[in-house]
Each structure stands twice: as C-alpha cells, then as structure tokens.
Scaffold this motif. Structure first.
Motif, mmCIF file in Angstrom:
data_model
loop_
_atom_site.group_PDB
_atom_site.id
_atom_site.type_symbol
_atom_site.label_atom_id
_atom_site.label_comp_id
_atom_site.label_asym_id
_atom_site.label_seq_id
_atom_site.Cartn_x
_atom_site.Cartn_y
_atom_site.Cartn_z
ATOM 1 N N UNK A 73 0.831 -1.206 0.000
ATOM 2 C CA UNK A 73 0.000 0.000 0.000
ATOM 3 C C UNK A 73 0.861 1.250 0.000
ATOM 4 N N UNK A 74 1.935 1.246 0.761
ATOM 5 C CA UNK A 74 2.827 2.404 0.847
ATOM 6 C C UNK A 74 3.447 2.727 -0.500
ATOM 7 N N UNK A 75 3.732 1.715 -1.301
ATOM 8 C CA UNK A 75 4.439 1.916 -2.570
ATOM 9 C C UNK A 75 3.532 1.771 -3.789
ATOM 10 N N UNK A 76 2.241 1.651 -3.584
ATOM 11 C CA UNK A 76 1.315 1.472 -4.691
ATOM 12 C C UNK A 76 1.407 2.650 -5.656
ATOM 13 N N UNK B 46 0.321 -8.061 -4.040
ATOM 14 C CA UNK B 46 -0.554 -7.229 -3.219
ATOM 15 C C UNK B 46 -0.967 -5.959 -3.958
ATOM 16 N N UNK B 47 -0.124 -5.424 -4.849
ATOM 17 C CA UNK B 47 -0.553 -4.281 -5.663
ATOM 18 C C UNK B 47 -1.799 -4.647 -6.464
ATOM 19 N N UNK B 48 -1.746 -5.801 -7.130
ATOM 20 C CA UNK B 48 -2.920 -6.246 -7.894
ATOM 21 C C UNK B 48 -4.115 -6.480 -6.981
ATOM 22 N N UNK C 293 -5.717 -3.204 -5.651
ATOM 23 C CA UNK C 293 -6.441 -2.471 -6.681
ATOM 24 C C UNK C 293 -7.743 -3.170 -7.056
ATOM 25 N N UNK C 294 -7.699 -4.482 -7.181
ATOM 26 C CA UNK C 294 -8.929 -5.213 -7.495
ATOM 27 C C UNK C 294 -9.982 -5.032 -6.405
ATOM 28 N N UNK C 295 -9.536 -4.909 -5.159
ATOM 29 C CA UNK C 295 -10.478 -4.783 -4.041
ATOM 30 C C UNK C 295 -11.067 -3.385 -3.903
ATOM 31 N N UNK D 166 -5.792 5.882 -11.041
ATOM 32 C CA UNK D 166 -4.458 5.423 -10.607
ATOM 33 C C UNK D 166 -4.417 3.923 -10.340
ATOM 34 N N UNK D 167 -5.473 3.386 -9.714
ATOM 35 C CA UNK D 167 -5.515 1.945 -9.462
ATOM 36 C C UNK D 167 -5.674 1.159 -10.762
#
Length: 237
Positions: A179-182, A207-209, A212-214, A228-229
């Motif tokens: 989350x910090x580096x998304x 976790x980036x994917x 964003x999907x969530x 952005x997501x």
C-alpha cells in the motif's frame, strides 16, 4: 479566522481540518474506538488526541507534509523503518481479515469487473492470478491496514507521524509495504532499505494487484477517481 477544509468525505466517514485540528466524523463507534486504541498501541508517532465526543474525534495536525514524489530517498527509507517497527510490535487484540475472507471478497470484486467490462478479460485474469499468490498463509503482525503514502508525514528525512488508523488490525506485513508503494514502484527499493528485512518483492507486486482489485469499485461508488488503481492493474502485463 481559520477556514474549514474538507480533507476527505464519503458515506462512511469524513475528515475536516480547521487550523491545526483535524476532526474525524465516523458513524461506526466500534471502528472509531479501535482507531483510538490502535494509535495508543502503535510504536510509531501518531496524531495527538485532543478530545473525543462521538461521533467526532479531534486530532492535532502533524508537522511536515505527506510523502510524495518530492520526498527524499531517506524519508522513504524512514517510512520503511517505521513500518518495520510497527510490524515488530505485538498485534492489536482484535481479529483481522483472514486470507479466506479476503479471497471471498476478491471473488465478488472480480465478478463486478467482469460484468462491467472494466478491464480486458486477459488483464483481469492476469491480475487475479497475481492477487491469488498474495493470499497464502501468513503470520499476523500489527498492520496499519491503509498505509498510503498520503497517511505518512515527514519533515525533511524524519517521519513525524502516521494518520488514519481506522483499518489497523493483525494482518500480512507485505500488505502495508504494498500500500505504501502502490503506484510508486520507483520508491520500493528505498522503503525496503529502511525496512531492513528479507522481503519477497513478488508478493508485494501481488498485493498491488490485490489491493487495486479490491478498491476500484469502492472508489467509483464513493465518487473517487479510480484511474491510478486502474493504471496499476494495466501495468501488470
């Protein structure tokens, strides 16, 4: 006279700033209680609680500014060190989401993506496959739960505090780092240098994917820009 600034507002809660005071309005009393307790337990700087009259929580403004692209590599490394200190602390005494619970939510969100043609089918499949790899068993640690760069304040190279603990719970350490580096992949190396532990960067990408999907549907339904997501998902080719 200080003006009232709307920092963020949606159907669940709102945050206002009046001078050097933040006013958080949260209709969910249990969530607000947990946020106050999480700030008291966290081994990193947090905003000072000025007063509380549910549903309003008054917090002192943090010095410095939120992390962004202009922050120094040392400030991003300091954010990584703060995350490590948090994850090394005893988790809060309430349950966090399990991999199985997150997987069930992911099923629902991916069904929404498919029904509304938000992403090409192959790209949705690719991101879902990546997201699934993040949902392995993990040892729960004290996670912030929404450790966006905008919630981490720095003054020069030093972290002055972390905001918005409403999602704090036992969870996967890598979710906070992701989350910090998304959307800021170029800062991942700085964050991990400060975190100072062996980390599987492939799981951070997963976790980036997953994140964003969530969150895309929630952003759309609450009037926020999901581009952005969407861009992060599109980059997972």
């Amino acid at each position: 006279m200080a003006e009232v600034e709307i920092v963020v507002a949606h159907r669940e809660r709102a945050t206002l700033r009046v001078g050097e005071v933040f006013l958080k309005v949260d209709a969910d009393r249990a969530r607000a209680d947990a946020e106050v307790e999480a700030m008291a337990l966290a081994p990193v700087p947090t905003p000072r609680v000025l007063w509380r009259a549910p549903p309003v929580l008054a917090l002192a403004a943090l010095p410095g500014t939120a992390l962004d692209s202009t922050a120094s590599p040392a400030a991003w490394a300091a954010a990584g060190a703060a995350a490590r200190a948090l994850h090394d602390a005893p988790p809060p005494p309430w349950p966090g989401p399990s991999p199985e619970e997150i997987a069930a939510r992911l099923d629902r969100e991916c069904a929404w993506f498919a029904a509304d043609d938000v992403l090409p089918a192959d790209l949705l499949t690719r991101n879902r496959r990546l997201a699934d790899t993040a949902l392995r068993p993990w040892t729960p640690v004290f996670t912030h739960g929404d450790l966006q760069a905008s919630h981490v304040f720095a003054d020069g190279d030093a972290i002055t505090g972390v905001l918005d603990w409403s999602e704090a719970a036992p969870g996967d350490a890598l979710s906070d780092l992701a989350t910090l580096t998304l959307g800021r992949e170029e800062r991942l190396a700085d964050v991990l240098a400060g975190y100072d532990a062996d980390v599987d960067t492939g799981l951070i990408h997963a976790w980036w994917s997953l994140r964003c999907l969530l969150v895309v549907r929630w952003l759309v339904e609450h009037g926020f820009d999901p581009r952005p997501e969407i861009a992060v998902l599109e980059a997972r080719r």
